[in-house]
Design a protein around this motif. Structure first.
Motif, PDB file in Angstrom:
ATOM      1  N   ASP A 191      33.241  60.969  24.724  1.00 33.33           N
ATOM      2  CA  ASP A 191      33.008  59.788  23.403  1.00 33.33           C
ATOM      3  C   ASP A 191      33.525  58.469  23.984  1.00 33.33           C
ATOM      4  N   LEU A 192      32.883  57.701  24.974  1.00 29.89           N
ATOM      5  CA  LEU A 192      33.302  56.592  25.445  1.00 29.89           C
ATOM      6  C   LEU A 192      32.468  55.452  25.254  1.00 29.89           C
ATOM      7  N   ILE A 193      33.240  54.219  25.217  1.00 30.13           N
ATOM      8  CA  ILE A 193      32.454  53.034  25.236  1.00 30.13           C
ATOM      9  C   ILE A 193      33.449  51.807  26.121  1.00 30.13           C
ATOM     10  N   LEU A 194      32.414  51.236  26.929  1.00 33.29           N
ATOM     11  CA  LEU A 194      32.937  50.509  28.170  1.00 33.29           C
ATOM     12  C   LEU A 194      33.195  49.063  27.774  1.00 33.29           C
ATOM     13  N   ASP A 195      34.176  48.404  28.156  1.00 33.96           N
ATOM     14  CA  ASP A 195      34.476  46.944  27.912  1.00 33.96           C
ATOM     15  C   ASP A 195      34.798  46.410  29.310  1.00 33.96           C
ATOM     16  N   PRO A 196      33.612  45.784  29.980  1.00 28.62           N
ATOM     17  CA  PRO A 196      34.063  45.323  31.272  1.00 28.62           C
ATOM     18  C   PRO A 196      34.668  43.842  31.103  1.00 28.62           C
ATOM     19  N   GLY A 197      34.818  43.213  29.864  1.00 27.64           N
ATOM     20  CA  GLY A 197      35.588  42.292  29.566  1.00 27.64           C
ATOM     21  C   GLY A 197      34.535  41.149  29.184  1.00 27.64           C
ATOM     22  N   THR A 198      35.012  40.270  28.316  1.00 29.88           N
ATOM     23  CA  THR A 198      34.220  39.269  27.816  1.00 29.88           C
ATOM     24  C   THR A 198      34.930  37.937  28.191  1.00 29.88           C
ATOM     25  N   ASN A 199      34.650  37.194  29.316  1.00 27.25           N
ATOM     26  CA  ASN A 199      35.399  35.839  29.647  1.00 27.25           C
ATOM     27  C   ASN A 199      34.665  34.774  29.003  1.00 27.25           C
ATOM     28  N   PRO A 200      35.582  34.080  28.068  1.00 24.29           N
ATOM     29  CA  PRO A 200      34.656  33.112  26.988  1.00 24.29           C
ATOM     30  C   PRO A 200      34.080  32.020  27.932  1.00 24.29           C
ATOM     31  N   GLN A 201      34.464  31.417  29.108  1.00 25.28           N
ATOM     32  CA  GLN A 201      33.923  30.180  29.435  1.00 25.28           C
ATOM     33  C   GLN A 201      33.688  30.206  30.938  1.00 25.28           C
ATOM     34  N   GLY A 202      32.874  29.022  31.518  1.00 26.48           N
ATOM     35  CA  GLY A 202      32.803  28.783  32.742  1.00 26.48           C
ATOM     36  C   GLY A 202      32.185  29.929  33.866  1.00 26.48           C
ATOM     37  N   ARG A 203      32.424  29.795  34.920  1.00 25.95           N
ATOM     38  CA  ARG A 203      31.998  30.768  35.935  1.00 25.95           C
ATOM     39  C   ARG A 203      32.131  32.340  35.540  1.00 25.95           C
ATOM     40  N   SER A 204      33.409  32.251  35.090  1.00 20.68           N
ATOM     41  CA  SER A 204      33.956  33.749  34.710  1.00 20.68           C
ATOM     42  C   SER A 204      33.017  34.535  33.605  1.00 20.68           C
ATOM     43  N   LEU A 205      32.627  33.673  32.804  1.00 21.71           N
ATOM     44  CA  LEU A 205      31.661  33.935  31.567  1.00 21.71           C
ATOM     45  C   LEU A 205      30.503  34.505  32.289  1.00 21.71           C
ATOM     46  N   ARG A 206      29.877  33.715  33.121  1.00 25.79           N
ATOM     47  CA  ARG A 206      28.822  34.229  34.005  1.00 25.79           C
ATOM     48  C   ARG A 206      29.193  35.805  34.758  1.00 25.79           C
ATOM     49  N   ASP A 207      30.288  35.631  35.411  1.00 26.78           N
ATOM     50  CA  ASP A 207      30.506  37.112  35.849  1.00 26.78           C
ATOM     51  C   ASP A 207      30.514  38.229  34.705  1.00 26.78           C
ATOM     52  N   SER A 208      31.216  37.735  33.606  1.00 30.96           N
ATOM     53  CA  SER A 208      31.015  39.118  32.361  1.00 30.96           C
ATOM     54  C   SER A 208      29.500  39.253  32.254  1.00 30.96           C
ATOM     55  N   PHE A 209      28.712  38.170  32.331  1.00 28.03           N
ATOM     56  CA  PHE A 209      27.310  38.410  31.764  1.00 28.03           C
ATOM     57  C   PHE A 209      26.796  39.230  32.980  1.00 28.03           C
ATOM     58  N   GLU A 210      27.071  39.158  34.208  1.00 25.87           N
ATOM     59  CA  GLU A 210      26.621  40.068  35.156  1.00 25.87           C
ATOM     60  C   GLU A 210      27.014  41.415  35.247  1.00 25.87           C
ATOM     61  N   ASN A 211      28.380  41.762  34.548  1.00 28.81           N
ATOM     62  CA  ASN A 211      28.745  42.860  34.642  1.00 28.81           C
ATOM     63  C   ASN A 211      27.841  43.760  33.628  1.00 28.81           C
TER      64      ASN A 211
END
Lengths: 469, 435
Positions: free
Chosen positions: A234-254
């Protein structure tokens, strides 16, 4: 699902055409199973002992690519995940993202009660129903188990909505579980540092759990594999939600990568619902309006691209309304007809003095007009003209709404103005003003032009109704 | 490890263990249960019953609950401590995450340039290129060569608009040139759109010649690329756009629009003759879009690099689901090889202001929760409408409210990867202190 034609499904069904499910044949039932518009359990015979093996096999074959996880109990139970496609037009998306609004354990009692009550009761009418919020996320800010337990208790006294218990300290989570376990809350979160403790709790209390590995998909997958290998799914995955900048794009890609791995590549280890945390917007914006705006933007991004459950902070209507609407936009079933029956509807209890309005049979238009009339207690008749599901403006431009078909649809609905009214008057939408003469010629009625937006009918009525003469 | 056991045997077992409380539960039939090693195991009960029967116990507790037996009361307060737990995993199982790129996306979206500098026969200082993608927007499969761009609306006469929008333009509404300047200088518009709505015979019936002078004023006032829009009147627009195209000769403007319900050949011919780009506008119908693009290319000989599509934008809550999916399908079709659909897209995002949620003071429905202040509701309606379409593949946004423009620009640049901001440590977001 691992099966994609009704014929394949048919092999597993009883093939008796018993009609108990409401379908004429087992083949028809099979085709509904394939498009997921019916449940296998609606076939009563297959639940009998004789078909047990076939039932189990078929159930497995038909499981959605992304696992479904259930949180909460009773009427407010929330199911997340369950998708089979990457794009909504390929079938439809299932289980709209659950919106969990946060509270925290350092709030005063009165603030917490007020906030929980507001979240619980927030609603917006849309196309014949109310859009609402789904869950409460309780954050441990104090770090103290007893303080957290008190907050959880207080929340539960004021709402039946399912809970997310948020802390990285297993002792705090356990304190919450001691009072909330029977309501099957979601645990947030197991990380690379605390996973053993959280695993123990998940097993002990049998509750779903979020695995959290910010910006590190290898670790996220390791956590998932470890839980799975030890019997917990019974799992849910959170790869992280970076709020801004380039790291937000990384989160989106994840998010994109995990979902593609799950649906397109059948990687079961990561085929779980995804959690996004738009409230990280509050970690970078000090101004409350900017923070709320940015949180709404993040919610929009991850609603469109594969978030299945979200933790949100802003309870401003200018955040909640667009968030609930974008969720509805993406998750509404593109296969569902968007038309209502073309006929004359009664709103309230109209008599011969009541006005008669005209709109189109586009569901959104119709329900908007109908609810505006009903909510303002305007007793009337309302004709939904068959425009093939177009709204007023488009139907006037395209010719699907014209004087002749309005007159015809009144006739088809056996609506005789000399009988049903004593004013012989019809009111058309302001956006259809140019049809006034055409309709007069076709119907012989007195035609009035109403406001361009049905929300303004009450004001229009004050000035124009009852009709003179 | 799986054991099979019947429910009646379980009941006997339970008696043997002197858990008296389950006696009296009658079970009809012999239901066979599958019991796996871990799922549902409750260490609490395991402790009570002893390790050996732990597996059975885990399921018993579930069965008992199903039968309505108050197991929790039987168990009371948790009695376990860590030393009594059953064996637990000690190490994370190492894993590597991998996923493939999309092999099917082999077809590039056409690159289209707007605006021409002096070296190319125009007078623009900034030039904008759209398209060139080999993937859905912001995907990792392939870099997105050009970011999204925003063109802000200017009208050739004062018009009715939502209060939140109007307050930004009250000082410039009588002068399209000043309005255009304000859009660029104060609000950061990448481009401006001059809408020649007064030319509609039902509005002011301004002549095509007079309208062209307005276009000249706007070109004079700003040095960004421009879009020229007609009034939407299918009889008048061809003439208006022809004159406008002529006066803007060489500037590589976007002519809005060619559509199936007007004489698109005249629009296409004007664009070709005076060196502009054609906006190919259809109404939420992928096949109509394909048809119009084909006609522009085959029948009117418009070059591929001179076409942008507007497949129609509906507001959030008012058909955005169609607009979104229509655009996404068009973009996906283009990427996998449809050469009649692989053009950059433009959105009339301003349509968001038609949604009552964006401009009404309150909900007309008494049953609704309070809608809050509309001055914040309107801009976010425009932002979310635009953002949703950005994710579907839209390249150019025609917009209205300065705040919407700023936020949409920031989010699209962030997703594009061209907006550097310091990373934030989100590992303990749970304890964020917010008011």
């Amino acid at each position: 699902m691992k099966i994609n034609s009704p014929l394949e499904v048919y092999q597993y069904l009883p093939q008796t055409n018993c009609k108990e499910c409401g379908e004429p044949t087992c083949m028809a039932f099979a085709s509904h199973l394939i498009d997921r518009s019916i449940k296998l359990e609606d076939c009563k015979p297959i639940l009998e002992d004789a078909y047990k093996e076939k039932y189990q096999e078929l159930n497995e074959l038909m499981a959605p690519e992304i696992a479904e996880v259930t949180i909460g109990v009773g009427e407010h139970v929330v199911t997340v995940g369950g998708d089979d496609v990457m794009y909504r037009h390929q079938l439809t998306f299932f289980n709209p993202p659950a919106f969990a609004l946060d509270v925290w354990d350092t709030m005063s009692q009165s603030d917490l009660i007020e906030r929980v009550t507001y979240i619980r009761d927030f609603k917006k009418f849309y196309v014949g129903r109310f859009l609402t919020l789904d869950m409460i996320a309780i954050r441990s800010v104090s770090g103290d188990p007893d303080t957290f337990k008190q907050a959880v208790t207080l929340v539960m006294e004021h709402t039946q909505l399912p809970l997310v218990l948020c802390s990285l300290d297993p002792a705090v989570l356990q304190a919450g579980l001691e009072v909330a376990a029977e309501k099957k809350p979601l645990l947030y979160a197991a990380t690379k540092d605390n996973w053993q403790g959280v695993y123990d709790l998940a097993i002990e209390y049998n509750v779903p759990v979020v695995l959290f590995a910010p910006d590190d998909l290898d670790t996220l997958k390791s956590l998932a594999v470890t839980f799975l290998e030890n019997g917990y799914k019974d799992l849910i995955l959170d790869p992280g939600t970076n709020p801004q900048g380039r790291s937000l794009r990384d989160s989106f890609e994840n998010f994109l990568m995990i979902r593609r791995a799950g649906i397109k590549e059948g990687q079961n280890d990561v085929a779980f619902p995804l959690m996004a945390v738009p409230m990280t917007a509050y970690m970078t914006n000090d101004d409350p309006v900017s923070a709320s705006y940015w949180e709404t933007v993040l919610c929009g991004v991850f609603t469109v691209r594969y978030g299945d459950i979200m933790i949100l902070h802003s309870i401003e209507p200018y955040a909640l309304l667009p968030e609930m609407h974008i969720r509805d936009t993406v998750y509404t079933d593109p296969r569902t007809p968007v038309k209502v029956d073309s006929r004359v509807y009664k709103v309230g209890s109209p008599d011969k003095d009541s006005p008669v309005f005209v709109t189109t049979n586009f569901a959104l238009t119709f329900y908007t007009v109908e609810s505006d009339l009903a909510s303002n207690e305007i007793n009337c008749h309302l004709l939904a003209v068959d425009t093939d599901g177009l709204g007023v403006e488009a139907a006037v431009a395209g010719g699907q709404l014209n004087g002749k078909n309005i007159a015809d649809d009144f006739k088809k609905g056996n609506f005789d103005f000399s009988n049903k009214t004593n004013h012989n008057t019809v009111i058309i939408p302001g956006l259809a003003a140019r049809l006034q003469g055409d309709l007069e010629d076709n119907s012989g009625l007195n035609v009035m032009v109403g406001p361009p937006d049905s929300g303004r009918i009450p004001g229009w009525m004050e000035k124009n109704w009852p009709v003179e003469g | 490890m799986t054991k099979k056991i019947t429910l009646s045997k379980l009941n006997d077992l339970l008696k043997d263990m002197e858990v008296e409380a389950l006696e009296g539960v009658t079970i009809e039939g012999d239901i066979e249960l599958e019991m796996d090693a871990i799922g549902g195991l409750n260490p609490q009960l395991a402790y009570l019953l002893g390790q050996e029967t732990a597996q059975i116990a885990g399921h018993l507790i579930n069965i008992s609950q199903l039968l309505g037996y108050p197991v929790d009361q039987l168990l009371g307060k948790p009695l376990i401590d860590d030393s009594k737990r059953v064996a637990q995993p000690k190490e994370l199982i190492p894993s590597t995450f991998k996923v493939n790129k999309m092999e099917e996306w082999t077809n590039e979206i056409q690159e289209v340039t707007l605006g021409a500098s002096s070296s190319d026969g125009g007078t623009r200082k900034s030039i904008i290129t759209l398209g060139g993608e080999n993937a859905l927007p912001y995907y990792f499969d392939s870099p997105m060569p050009h970011r999204n761009h925003i063109t802000m609306d200017v009208f050739d006469m004062p018009i009715g608009m939502a209060k939140a929008v109007k307050s930004n333009y009250e000082d410039v509404m009588d002068s399209p040139a000043e309005w255009a300047k304000k859009n660029v200088k104060e609000f950061g518009a990448d481009m401006v759109t001059i809408h020649l709505i007064s030319t509609d015979p039902n509005i002011k019936d301004t002549s095509a010649k007079e309208a062209a002078e307005t276009v000249a004023d706007v070109l004079q006032a700003v040095d960004v690329p421009i879009v020229i829009g007609g009034s939407g009147n299918p009889e008048k627009d061809p003439e208006v756009l022809e004159k406008a195209a002529e006066i803007a000769q060489g500037e590589r403007v976007l002519l809005a629009s060619a559509s199936l319900n007007l004489d698109y050949e005249r629009i296409a011919a004007a664009a070709k003759q005076y060196g502009h780009v054609v906006l190919s506008w259809t109404q939420l119908e992928i096949n109509a879009q394909k048809e119009l693009n084909r006609k522009l290319m085959k029948q009117c000989n418009v070059n591929r690099e001179d076409i942008i599509m507007d497949p129609t934008t509906a507001a959030l809550g008012y058909g955005l689901d169609y607009a979104y999916t229509n655009m996404e399908r068009i973009r996906l079709a283009g990427l996998i090889g449809d050469d009649e659909l692989n053009f950059p897209m433009s959105s009339g995002t301003t349509n968001a202001w038609g949604a009552r949620e964006s401009w009404m003071i309150n909900s007309p429905l008494k049953e609704d929760s309070d809608w809050g202040p509309r001055e914040y509701r309107g801009p976010i309606w425009e932002i979310i409408t635009g953002l949703t379409l950005a994710l579907a593949g839209n390249d150019l946004f025609m917009m209205m409210h300065p705040a919407s423009v700023a936020v949409l620009k920031e989010i699209t640049k962030s997703l594009h990867g061209s907006h550097a901001r310091n990373p934030v440590d989100i590992s303990n977001w749970i304890t964020t202190k917010v008011l």
